[in-house]
Design an enzyme around this catalytic site. Structure first.
Site, PDB file in Angstrom:
ATOM      1  N   ARG A 261       0.829  -1.201   0.000  1.00 22.91           N
ATOM      2  CA  ARG A 261       0.000   0.000   0.000  1.00 22.91           C
ATOM      3  C   ARG A 261       0.865   1.253   0.000  1.00 22.91           C
ATOM      4  O   ARG A 261       1.808   1.362   0.778  1.00 22.91           O
ATOM      5  CB  ARG A 261      -0.943  -0.005   1.207  1.00 22.91           C
ATOM      6  CG  ARG A 261      -1.896  -1.196   1.145  1.00 22.91           C
ATOM      7  CD  ARG A 261      -2.941  -1.187   2.218  1.00 22.91           C
ATOM      8  NE  ARG A 261      -3.758  -2.388   2.077  1.00 22.91           N
ATOM      9  CZ  ARG A 261      -4.768  -2.714   2.876  1.00 22.91           C
ATOM     10  NH1 ARG A 261      -5.095  -1.904   3.887  1.00 22.91           N
ATOM     11  NH2 ARG A 261      -5.456  -3.814   2.672  1.00 22.91           N
ATOM     12  N   ARG A 276       1.936   0.655  10.368  1.00 25.36           N
ATOM     13  CA  ARG A 276       1.529   1.125   9.043  1.00 25.36           C
ATOM     14  C   ARG A 276       2.745   1.131   8.141  1.00 25.36           C
ATOM     15  O   ARG A 276       3.585   2.029   8.207  1.00 25.36           O
ATOM     16  CB  ARG A 276       0.920   2.525   9.144  1.00 25.36           C
ATOM     17  CG  ARG A 276       0.285   3.034   7.856  1.00 25.36           C
ATOM     18  CD  ARG A 276      -0.365   4.393   8.058  1.00 25.36           C
ATOM     19  NE  ARG A 276      -1.413   4.346   9.058  1.00 25.36           N
ATOM     20  CZ  ARG A 276      -2.675   3.965   8.825  1.00 25.36           C
ATOM     21  NH1 ARG A 276      -3.028   3.618   7.609  1.00 25.36           N
ATOM     22  NH2 ARG A 276      -3.567   3.931   9.789  1.00 25.36           N
ATOM     23  N   GLU A 348      -6.967  -1.498  14.950  1.00 20.69           N
ATOM     24  CA  GLU A 348      -7.540  -2.358  13.909  1.00 20.69           C
ATOM     25  C   GLU A 348      -6.578  -3.464  13.477  1.00 20.69           C
ATOM     26  O   GLU A 348      -5.411  -3.217  13.175  1.00 20.69           O
ATOM     27  CB  GLU A 348      -7.899  -1.514  12.691  1.00 20.69           C
ATOM     28  CG  GLU A 348      -8.447  -2.343  11.540  1.00 20.69           C
ATOM     29  CD  GLU A 348      -8.675  -1.519  10.275  1.00 20.69           C
ATOM     30  OE1 GLU A 348      -8.707  -0.277  10.374  1.00 20.69           O
ATOM     31  OE2 GLU A 348      -8.812  -2.127   9.206  1.00 20.69           O
ATOM     32  N   SER A 351     -10.702  -6.252   9.157  1.00 21.85           N
ATOM     33  CA  SER A 351     -11.873  -5.542   8.680  1.00 21.85           C
ATOM     34  C   SER A 351     -12.649  -6.522   7.830  1.00 21.85           C
ATOM     35  O   SER A 351     -12.121  -7.079   6.878  1.00 21.85           O
ATOM     36  CB  SER A 351     -11.424  -4.337   7.847  1.00 21.85           C
ATOM     37  OG  SER A 351     -12.517  -3.502   7.545  1.00 21.85           O
ATOM     38  N   ARG A 391       0.492  -6.931  12.120  1.00 24.11           N
ATOM     39  CA  ARG A 391      -0.074  -6.364  13.335  1.00 24.11           C
ATOM     40  C   ARG A 391      -0.302  -7.450  14.389  1.00 24.11           C
ATOM     41  O   ARG A 391      -0.214  -7.185  15.594  1.00 24.11           O
ATOM     42  CB  ARG A 391      -1.380  -5.626  13.025  1.00 24.11           C
ATOM     43  CG  ARG A 391      -1.133  -4.331  12.268  1.00 24.11           C
ATOM     44  CD  ARG A 391      -2.384  -3.493  12.084  1.00 24.11           C
ATOM     45  NE  ARG A 391      -2.064  -2.280  11.334  1.00 24.11           N
ATOM     46  CZ  ARG A 391      -2.946  -1.313  11.056  1.00 24.11           C
ATOM     47  NH1 ARG A 391      -4.211  -1.425  11.463  1.00 24.11           N
ATOM     48  NH2 ARG A 391      -2.576  -0.240  10.379  1.00 24.11           N
TER      49      ARG A 391
END
Length: 434
Positions: A261, A276, A348, A351, A391
């Site tokens: 990403r 991130r 998070e 999702s 994560r």
RNA sequence: GGAGGGGUGGCAGAGUGGUUGAAUGCGGCGGUCUCGAAAACCGUUUAGCGGGCAACCCCCGCUACGAGGGUUCGAAUCCCUCCCCCUCCGCCA
């Protein structure tokens, strides 16, 4: 993508249901363009019908030997074709404009989704487990990881650039253990495992909704390929342009892939650590379901993702995203947030979304059921992280750390690490060779 | 990377300018026969879009034979470009 006809016939209802989500999407422009499109179609097709009929007549005349008469009709058709060319060009540009517009409108939220503007309006559904009570000051993973020789931030930057990390030694092994644990667990619960390309073409990314609107979030190569931001795009597009059998539904798929990403809009957010980064590993879950079952399948998928954290023994909570916080293609989304001592909060880690027929319409994924209905209907597609591996690794390190700087390996992961029970700091080991 | 071959309906496979959305076979679906099944026989069998309609799994029209363009009154059939697949050679994890 929404159904243009449905949108046309329910414009005000959709506008209301969409609320802020639609942003500056121009409903009135859509209606005007679509009206024009349909008018042009009728004009074009009327002339095509005339031409087809005339051509058939010419064929008959030629066979009958009436060449002069045929020439007269030929001239007429030539005239018709001149008109057609101009009309056809207008029709094509109008159709492109309508499609461009439709590709950029987000999905309609499900009625069960709470109305809201941003993450502050999300609703917590449940909490599971208790955050660990340390009798010492817990260390954040950006300090703990390097001390264990498990995460090397500097060398990630050296090899690539900032927001890339290197995992070493027990960090690399733990990462691999997590991947295998997740895949095995989901496999045992009915998900079929796949291994898919890390690059995808434009059509694939359009099918799941990343393109055309979110190109800036993706890394791309020349030759029109993109690095996948999630295995969702590949697993979902496996059945692009296919008609599935109703008896086979729901299909449950999982895959491990690296994810890439650009994080273009996230400058300054989560800059420390590996929360991130530009490249991370993820095990993804995807389902293809009948429309009437998709919401139940979403609940089941959330349970499957939560199951991983339960087995790992790490505290988490599950929230349902409000209308303003959902992703582009989702009709309903649950986020699972894991407890991170370094954030002193939940973060998070998964999702899970039901996209309804939004992706299926873009990608043409249908199902048929002879005897029940004629033809085929659009499937519903669902996707969810099960889980974000990077994560999860951070969560394991931070939640299982000990006062002496070591990290206890969760029971369920030990078989995947040769029975290893604890990860020791580099200084406590011999012959490390660092 | 070099040389050659090929892309047609769920599959196999015809079709080199005219009424072919497309022969034939297989498969699928419906039916006859049968206690039932098989076999045999009869029928049927694509998708997208636009319009009609209260509505439709109905009717009408248009489009689609890898994709895009061209020639022509008319193209699955002729020409050009691109994509993909196969075979052989080279290279290579």
């Amino acid at each position: 993508m929404l159904d243009g006809r449905y949108l046309r016939e329910n414009l005000e209802a959709v506008r209301t249901a969409m609320g802020k989500r639609a942003g500056d999407w121009d409903f009135d422009r859509f209606m005007a363009l679509d009206d024009e499109r349909r008018t042009l179609i009728q004009e074009v097709e009327g002339r095509q019908a005339l031409r087809n009929e005339a051509s058939k007549r010419i064929g008959e005349m030629m066979r009958a030997g009436d060449h002069d008469e045929a020439e007269v009709v030929k001239a007429e058709v030539r005239q018709l074709n001149d008109e057609l060319q101009e009309l056809d060009e207008r029709l094509q540009s109008t159709e492109v404009a309508v499609r461009e517009l439709l590709l950029r409108i987000p999905n309609i939220p499900d009625e069960s989704v709470p109305i809201g503007d941003d993450e502050s309006d999300n609703v917590e559904i449940r909490r599971v487990g208790e955050p660990p009570a340390f009798d010492f000051e817990p260390v954040a993973h950006w300090d703990l990881g390097p001390a264990l020789g498990a995460i090397d931030f500097e060398r990630g930057v050296k090899l690539a650039k900032s927001r890339f990390v290197v995992l070493g030694r027990d960090g690399a092994r733990l990462n691999r253990a997590l991947i295998n644990f997740m895949l095995d667990t989901h496999g045992a619960r009915g998900y079929t495992e796949w291994s898919v390309p890390a690059m995808a073409n434009e059509e694939t990314l359009t099918g799941t909704g990343q393109l055309p609107k979110f190109a800036e979030d993706l890394f791309h190569t020349d030759e029109g390929l993109y690095l996948i931001p999630t295995a969702e795009v590949q697993l979902t597009n496996l059945h692009r342009d296919e008609v599935l059998e109703a008896a086979d539904l729901p299909l449950r798929y999982c895959a491990y892939t690296p994810c890439f990403r650009e994080e273009a809009g996230a400058a300054g957010r989560d800059t420390r650590g590996m929360i991130r980064v530009h490249q991370f590993d993820k095990v993804e879950l995807v389902k293809f379901a009948r429309p009437e079952n998709s919401m139940d399948e979403l609940e089941a998928m959330v349970t499957d993702a939560e199951h991983i954290l339960e087995r790992l023994g790490i505290a988490f909570r599950t929230i349902v995203l409000c209308t303003g916080d959902m992703g582009f293609g989702a009709a309903k989304t649950y986020d699972i947030e894991v407890w991170l001592p370094s954030y002193n909060d939940y973060k998070e880690i998964s999702s899970c979304s039901n996209c309804g027929d939004f992706q299926a319409r873009r990608a043409s994924i249908k199902f048929r059921s002879p005897g029940e209905f004629k033809g085929s209907r659009l499937c519903h597609t669902l996707n969810g992280s099960g889980l974000a591996v990077g994560r999860t690794l951070v969560a394991v390190l931070e939640n299982y750390q000990q006062a002496d700087g070591s990290v206890v390996v969760p029971e369920v992961l030990r078989p995947y690490m040769g029975g290893q029970e604890v990860i020791l700091p580099v200084v406590a080991r011999e012959g490390d060779g660092s």
